[in-house]
Design a protein around this motif. Structure first.
Motif, short mmCIF file in Angstrom:
data_model
loop_
_atom_site.label_atom_id
_atom_site.label_comp_id
_atom_site.label_asym_id
_atom_site.label_seq_id
_atom_site.Cartn_x
_atom_site.Cartn_y
_atom_site.Cartn_z
N ALA A 54 -34.86 31.72 12.07
CA ALA A 54 -34.58 32.10 10.69
C ALA A 54 -33.25 31.92 10.14
N TRP A 60 -32.40 31.89 5.56
CA TRP A 60 -31.95 33.24 5.16
C TRP A 60 -30.44 33.28 4.52
N THR A 63 -30.23 32.20 0.86
CA THR A 63 -30.84 32.96 -0.02
C THR A 63 -29.77 33.50 -1.09
N ARG A 68 -31.18 39.22 -1.72
CA ARG A 68 -30.73 39.81 -0.44
C ARG A 68 -30.42 41.56 -0.93
N ILE A 165 -27.78 41.56 7.40
CA ILE A 165 -28.71 40.68 6.74
C ILE A 165 -27.92 40.68 5.03
N GLY A 168 -26.08 37.64 5.26
CA GLY A 168 -26.73 36.36 5.43
C GLY A 168 -26.86 35.86 6.89
N THR A 170 -28.87 36.72 10.79
CA THR A 170 -30.04 37.35 11.10
C THR A 170 -29.67 38.38 12.51
N CYS A 190 -38.63 46.51 7.31
CA CYS A 190 -38.00 45.11 6.55
C CYS A 190 -39.09 44.33 6.30
N LEU A 195 -38.77 41.12 3.62
CA LEU A 195 -37.85 40.38 4.47
C LEU A 195 -38.47 39.17 5.15
N PRO A 196 -37.83 38.18 5.20
CA PRO A 196 -38.76 36.96 5.93
C PRO A 196 -38.77 37.24 7.24
N VAL A 199 -35.64 37.58 10.43
CA VAL A 199 -34.32 37.90 10.03
C VAL A 199 -34.10 39.11 10.74
#
Ligand code: NAD
Length: 489
Positions: A54, A60, A63, A68, A165, A168, A170, A190, A195-196, A199
């Motif tokens: 991730a 992430w 992002t 975030r 997170i 940035g 994980t 999450c 949240l992807p 992460v």
């Protein structure tokens, strides 16, 4: 009965292949309330690889911060929606009164503090001076290992996951074996918040799971809260690969009570400082260092407060103090009480098991007077409701006593004159000292000195160790171009 059977990975549950599990026991009923499988080294490896993917492929770190922040705000909302359930599992697994945990379990304010603080970090700036031109960027360090104790379920987990997170990074979070359900819920929340996958991943278990996590080569930073001994062990392991360390460890903090205090105002703070959560707070003010002229008065008043606590069912709204987290912890606290008596301290109140409680791992709120700072009960972290009240002769003596400790986490100075209290507080070696109060408030950095740890969490400063500085020396002409869009600092 809550059951966790597996790990939370890639945005969902992956069932364990069987093996060891930990039974979670209610400290009041002494009955099982749940079970969690112990994550194996292979499961930890899978979770860390998910966090690594991730970070390196999932996008992430790239992002935008606004996104975030939005996800974290949704996480806050979902925690608030589930606050009742989270407080119920917290109280049932570690015994803190539900009424107080209901608000602590609602971590929206804490998350807002993080989302507001991160916006104040300059992630990119240009430095132009007589030494040259440098573009400076702050980049997330990489996958983080977050390890938490049992005494602050959900808030402790939030304090690891949210700053990671937002920065940035994980993370792979390892819950405490006594309180695994908050971490499990946070993983699900999450994902629900958008949240992807990968992460945030969550694993469960004790020391062996924790060591597999912190020694994993893909982990770049360890954010640990727990005891000093385990922190030392983790620091040794982390040194092999120079992993970033943030260690929030134990304490034996002193509340200094100067001779001019209004005791009616000070007493509730002293009471909370030593008896809140049955003394199971890292920054508890368990040494109460009092001006000799007020000593007998403080000892008497504190003993009265101790006797007024209502011990009982954590779900009864009348209860002000629950049991300790485990029978081993109750036995440990009893051991310290015996040590205090053997070393010549005077047991003013408490020290035993409360009448009318046939079950539950209770220890009565306990006050010792005539304590020498060299005694075991004044030097070692008891992590139970035991106050050591120590007299001082003058302010130099008070500061000497406060500093005569291997720890330096919390503390307080109480005076009718807050400026005077601040002058005394400035001489105490500790990371967090309240003036006429107790407890964590504001958005200041929190953490300890000496054996209480290293690094800080919360506030703008709490992001420091989640971020790496990268410098790009650039030619002068290009720097002038960059200066049109990048702030100069
Ligand atoms: P602990 O150190 O026994 O355990 C803390 C966490 O570390 C748990 O999740 C545990 O499973 C894990 N762990 C244990 N051995 C490990 C190892 N070898 N490698 C990796 N992980 C390992 O502490 P505890 O009994 O859960 O909590 C109480 C302690 O935590 C007290 O000393 C208290 O002062 C401290 N604490 C500090 C803060 C702070 O912010 N400074 C906050 C809360 C608690």
């Amino acid at each position: 009965m809550n059951v966790i059977d597996g790990i939370y990975i890639d945005g969902g549950w992956r069932r364990s292949s069987g093996g060891e599990s930990i039974t979670v026991v209610n400290p009041y009923t002494e009955e099982p309330v749940g079970r969690a499988s112990v994550s194996t080294a292979a499961e930890v490896d899978a979770a860390v690889r998910s966090a690594h993917r991730a970070f390196t492929e999932g996008g992430w770190p790239e992002t935008p911060l606004d996104e975030r922040v939005e996800i974290c705000q949704r996480i806050a909302g979902l925690i608030t929606d589930r606050a009742g359930e989270l407080a119920t599992t917290a109280s049932a697994s570690m015994g803190a009164p539900y009424a107080s945990w209901r608000t602590l379990g609602d971590s929206a304010g804490l998350i807002e503090m993080f989302t507001e603080s991160v916006k104040r970090i300059p992630f990119e700036y240009l430095r132009q001076d007589g030494f040259g031109n440098t573009l400076i960027r702050r980049r997330p360090v990489g996958p983080v290992a977050g390890i938490v104790p049992w005494n602050g379920p959900i808030r402790s987990e939030v304090k690891k996951v949210i700053p990671a997170i937002l920065a940035g990074c994980t993370i792979v979070l390892k819950s405490a074996p006594e309180t695994p359900f908050g971490g499990a819920a946070l993983g699900e929340i999450c994902t629900e918040a958008g949240l992807p996958p990968g992460v945030v991943n969550v694993v469960f278990g004790g020391a062996s799971t924790g060591e597999a996590l912190v020694t994993h080569p893909f982990i770049r930073k360890i954010a640990f809260t727990g005891s000093t001994d385990v922190g030392r062990r983790i620091a040794t392991l982390a040194a092999q690969e120079f992993k970033r360390l943030q260690l929030e460890l134990g304490g034996k903090s002193a509340a200094i009570v100067l001779d001019d205090v209004d005791l009616d105002e000070t007493l509730p703070w002293l009471d909370a400082g030593v008896f809140r959560a049955a003394g199971q707070i890292c920054f508890a003010n368990t040494r109460i260092v009092v001006a000799r002229s007020r000593y007998d008065e403080v000892v008497g008043a504190l003993a009265q407060r101790a006797r007024a606590h209502v011990l009982g069912d954590p779900f009864d709204p009348a209860t002000t103090m629950g049991p300790l987290v485990a029978d081993r912890q109750r036995d440990r606290v009893r051991g310290y009480i015996e040590a205090g008596k053997a070393e010549g301290a005077r047991l003013v109140t408490g020290g035993g098991t409360p009448a009318g409680q046939p079950r539950g791992w209770f220890v009565e709120p306990t006050v010792f007077s005539d304590v020498e700072n060299s005694m075991k009960i004044a030097q070692e972290e008891i992590f139970g409701p035991v106050a050591s009240v120590i007299p001082f002769d003058d302010e130099d003596d008070a500061v000497r006593i406060a500093n005569d400790s291997r720890y330096g986490l919390g503390g307080a100075v109480h005076s009718a004159d807050p400026l005077h209290a601040l002058r005394v507080a400035e001489r105490v070696e500790s990371g967090y000292i309240a003036i006429n109060g107790f407890g964590i408030g504001g958005s200041g950095p929190f953490g300890g000195v000496k054996n209480s740890g290293m690094g800080r969490e919360c506030g703008v400063e709490g992001f420091e160790s989640f971020l790496e500085y990268i410098s790009y020396p650039v030619p002068a002409g290009f720097a002038d171009e960059l200066a049109k869009t990048v702030s100069v600092g």
